[in-house]
Design a protein around this motif. Structure first.
Motif, mmCIF file in Angstrom:
data_model
loop_
_atom_site.group_PDB
_atom_site.id
_atom_site.type_symbol
_atom_site.label_atom_id
_atom_site.label_comp_id
_atom_site.label_asym_id
_atom_site.label_seq_id
_atom_site.Cartn_x
_atom_site.Cartn_y
_atom_site.Cartn_z
ATOM 1 N N ILE A 178 0.830 -1.210 0.000
ATOM 2 C CA ILE A 178 0.000 0.000 0.000
ATOM 3 C C ILE A 178 0.864 1.259 0.000
ATOM 4 N N SER A 179 1.880 1.284 0.863
ATOM 5 C CA SER A 179 2.715 2.481 0.974
ATOM 6 C C SER A 179 3.517 2.736 -0.306
ATOM 7 N N SER A 180 3.850 1.675 -1.036
ATOM 8 C CA SER A 180 4.658 1.846 -2.250
ATOM 9 C C SER A 180 3.952 2.723 -3.274
ATOM 10 N N TRP A 181 2.625 2.565 -3.385
ATOM 11 C CA TRP A 181 1.905 3.337 -4.398
ATOM 12 C C TRP A 181 1.764 4.808 -4.018
ATOM 13 N N LEU A 182 1.886 5.106 -2.758
ATOM 14 C CA LEU A 182 1.917 6.506 -2.348
ATOM 15 C C LEU A 182 3.211 7.164 -2.816
ATOM 16 N N PHE A 183 4.320 6.442 -2.671
ATOM 17 C CA PHE A 183 5.602 6.957 -3.176
ATOM 18 C C PHE A 183 5.584 7.081 -4.697
ATOM 19 N N LEU A 184 5.015 6.077 -5.370
ATOM 20 C CA LEU A 184 4.986 6.100 -6.832
ATOM 21 C C LEU A 184 4.135 7.251 -7.358
ATOM 22 N N TYR A 185 3.044 7.562 -6.657
ATOM 23 C CA TYR A 185 2.212 8.695 -7.052
ATOM 24 C C TYR A 185 3.015 9.998 -6.963
ATOM 25 N N LEU A 186 3.830 10.112 -5.909
ATOM 26 C CA LEU A 186 4.639 11.318 -5.705
ATOM 27 C C LEU A 186 5.794 11.438 -6.688
ATOM 28 N N SER A 187 6.050 10.378 -7.470
ATOM 29 C CA SER A 187 7.164 10.423 -8.425
ATOM 30 C C SER A 187 6.947 11.489 -9.497
ATOM 31 N N GLN A 188 5.727 11.972 -9.638
ATOM 32 C CA GLN A 188 5.455 13.078 -10.565
ATOM 33 C C GLN A 188 6.180 14.341 -10.133
ATOM 34 N N GLN A 189 6.476 14.405 -8.828
ATOM 35 C CA GLN A 189 7.167 15.575 -8.285
ATOM 36 C C GLN A 189 8.683 15.411 -8.311
ATOM 37 N N HIS A 190 9.145 14.180 -8.050
ATOM 38 C CA HIS A 190 10.586 13.936 -8.052
ATOM 39 C C HIS A 190 10.866 12.470 -8.344
ATOM 40 N N PHE A 191 11.888 12.224 -9.155
ATOM 41 C CA PHE A 191 12.209 10.872 -9.601
ATOM 42 C C PHE A 191 12.582 9.932 -8.449
ATOM 43 N N ILE A 192 13.145 10.472 -7.373
ATOM 44 C CA ILE A 192 13.590 9.639 -6.248
ATOM 45 C C ILE A 192 12.422 8.857 -5.641
ATOM 46 N N TYR A 193 11.215 9.439 -5.694
ATOM 47 C CA TYR A 193 10.046 8.745 -5.136
ATOM 48 C C TYR A 193 9.709 7.485 -5.954
ATOM 49 N N TYR A 194 10.003 7.524 -7.252
ATOM 50 C CA TYR A 194 9.782 6.331 -8.085
ATOM 51 C C TYR A 194 10.722 5.210 -7.650
ATOM 52 N N ILE A 195 11.973 5.565 -7.401
ATOM 53 C CA ILE A 195 12.971 4.583 -6.966
ATOM 54 C C ILE A 195 12.556 3.951 -5.640
ATOM 55 N N ILE A 196 12.131 4.790 -4.696
ATOM 56 C CA ILE A 196 11.705 4.287 -3.381
ATOM 57 C C ILE A 196 10.481 3.392 -3.527
ATOM 58 N N GLY A 197 9.496 3.871 -4.294
ATOM 59 C CA GLY A 197 8.267 3.105 -4.481
ATOM 60 C C GLY A 197 8.531 1.765 -5.141
ATOM 61 N N PHE A 198 9.435 1.753 -6.118
ATOM 62 C CA PHE A 198 9.777 0.507 -6.816
ATOM 63 C C PHE A 198 10.381 -0.504 -5.841
ATOM 64 N N ALA A 199 11.302 -0.041 -5.011
ATOM 65 C CA ALA A 199 11.964 -0.923 -4.040
ATOM 66 C C ALA A 199 10.979 -1.445 -3.004
ATOM 67 N N VAL A 200 10.119 -0.568 -2.504
ATOM 68 C CA VAL A 200 9.153 -0.956 -1.472
ATOM 69 C C VAL A 200 8.134 -1.943 -2.037
ATOM 70 N N LEU A 201 7.667 -1.701 -3.254
ATOM 71 C CA LEU A 201 6.682 -2.596 -3.885
ATOM 72 C C LEU A 201 7.261 -4.002 -4.075
ATOM 73 N N ASN A 202 8.471 -4.084 -4.578
ATOM 74 C CA ASN A 202 9.109 -5.380 -4.769
ATOM 75 C C ASN A 202 9.322 -6.117 -3.454
ATOM 76 N N THR A 203 9.656 -5.386 -2.416
ATOM 77 C CA THR A 203 9.843 -6.007 -1.106
ATOM 78 C C THR A 203 8.519 -6.537 -0.563
ATOM 79 N N GLY A 204 7.452 -5.769 -0.740
ATOM 80 C CA GLY A 204 6.137 -6.208 -0.286
ATOM 81 C C GLY A 204 5.680 -7.469 -0.978
ATOM 82 N N VAL A 205 5.897 -7.547 -2.294
ATOM 83 C CA VAL A 205 5.532 -8.746 -3.049
ATOM 84 C C VAL A 205 6.361 -9.942 -2.599
#
Length: 398
Positions: free
Chosen positions: A288-315
């Motif tokens: 759940i938290s990963s998609w919040l970071f991914l949504y924020l990636s529109q503001q800064h690319f670093i949020y995409y990196i964080i969201g990608f890592a968190v999503l993969n860990t959750g899976v």
């Protein structure tokens, strides 16, 4: 010949099995960072190029349903290398493709027979002591997930340095080599007396009688659907403004997911100690938290990196817990149980890819994020159902 009692100490064979899992599973993901290049190479539309991703997942799901159950009735030391060889043929066909339809045919063949990994993983559980099942499965899942992640990185790098087809040639060679080594080293086992049609009758009984298998299958399916949305939209999202990334850089982003992949073997160890419920909820929260970071990636690319890592860990958390539980339900039907679970799992992936493409084409990144979040919430919902049924002693914790 390895011992037929316990191969957990044979690190060389376990590493070979983990690498084989990674190669065969990764074969389904080469196309994901290459959508842009495939589109231009064959002068086709984005939607048609994106359909390659969905086609890979659908063919894999079909293989899980109709091929993996054969693992319970065949000589696995011969069956697994044979499947890998056919997968390699599909990769070669993709490498030699002169149009999109030929690429699709190669993709289907590679997808159908790369289910070798899903015969290999349950096979490993009958060759180790019961208290080592979670750890062994976690180790092989780590290899599988790392293979998926490295496949996208390698595909992107080779596409930029040489040509997008090179990765198909390279991986085909490696799969043929691993198939040959497994043919020599895998221990001999006996199948059951069931025929092919009896296998499917017994699978129907498993679904009817093992309710936890269905619930854990739905959890796995929705969690992987959530991640598949990210994979299906990654290339088109990051190659467009404001990022304008090339294939190599898009593929390298997948490397951050290795953190999650490596966690699988440690999750497996704790799952062996009875912490599957707690670890499952941690995985759901991460999703759940990963998609919040991914949504924020529109503001800064670093949020995409964080969201990608968190999503993969959750899976990785969710998947490792699921498999640790299901393999203990019916010890004499592990391939059939894995077939049912992984059909849910990769069926979810195919559905997630399709929904990701639909969301992107109709509402861009925002719709893609919302859809991914919905799947993450559905994963959590079934985790709660599973917990409540355990509390009511409808079934017991594994």
């Amino acid at each position: 010949m390895p011992s037929t009692q316990d191969i957990s100490q044979n690190r060389k064979l376990l590493w070979l099995m983990a690498i084989s899992c990674g190669l065969t599973a990764g074969a389904n993901y080469f196309c994901q960072p290459l959508i842009h290049s495939i589109q231009h190479s064959f002068h086709t539309s984005t939607a048609q190029a994106q359909f390659t991703v969905t086609l890979a997942q659908i063919s894999y799901a079909v293989g899980l349903l109709f091929i993996v159950p054969l693992g319970d009735i065949t000589q696995k030391s011969k069956f697994i290398p044979l499947l890998m060889a056919f997968s390699g043929i599909g990769l070669l066909l993709s490498a030699l493709s002169i149009n999109l339809y030929m690429l699709w045919l190669g993709t289907v063949l590679a997808g159908l027979f790369s289910v070798a990994a899903q015969v290999l993983i349950p096979f490993s559980t009958i060759m180790v002591q019961p208290n080592k099942i979670g750890e062994t499965v976690g180790f092989l899942i780590s290899g599988l997930l790392i293979g998926i992640l490295l496949s996208t990185s390698l595909a992107g790098i080779l596409s930029n340095l040489l040509h997008w087809k090179v990765v198909y040639f390279f991986s085909a060679f490696l799969i043929f080599w691993c198939a040959y080594q497994l043919k020599k080293q895998l221990p001999q086992t006996k199948g059951t007396s069931l025929n092919y049609f009896d296998v499917f009758k017994s699978m129907k009984a498993l679904i009817t009688e093992e309710h936890r298998l269905s619930i854990r299958g739905l959890m796995g399916g929705f969690s992987f659907a959530s991640m598949s949305i990210l994979f299906a939209t990654m290339a088109v999202y990051l190659s467009a403004p404001p990022f304008n990334l090339k294939d190599a850089f898009i593929g390298m982003i997948s490397l951050v997911g290795i953190i999650g992949a490596l966690s699988s073997q440690y999750v497996g160890k704790f799952a062996d100690r009875g912490y599957t419920v707690q670890l499952t909820f941690i995985g759901s929260i991460l999703l759940i938290s990963s998609w919040l970071f991914l949504y924020l990636s529109q503001q800064h690319f670093i949020y995409y990196i964080i969201g990608f890592a968190v999503l993969n860990t959750g899976v990785a958390f969710t998947h490792s817990c699921n498999q640790s539980i299901i393999y203990k339900l019916r010890p004499n039907a592990k391939s059939r149980i894995n077939s049912i679970y992984m059909t849910f799992y990769f069926g979810g992936a195919a559905f997630g890819s399709a929904m990701g493409i639909f969301a992107w084409n109709h509402g861009g990144w925002i719709w893609a994020c919302i859809t991914g979040l919905v799947f993450a919430i559905l994963t959590t919902f079934f985790a709660v159902i599973d917990y409540l049924l355990v509390q009511k002693k409808y079934y017991t914790i594994s």
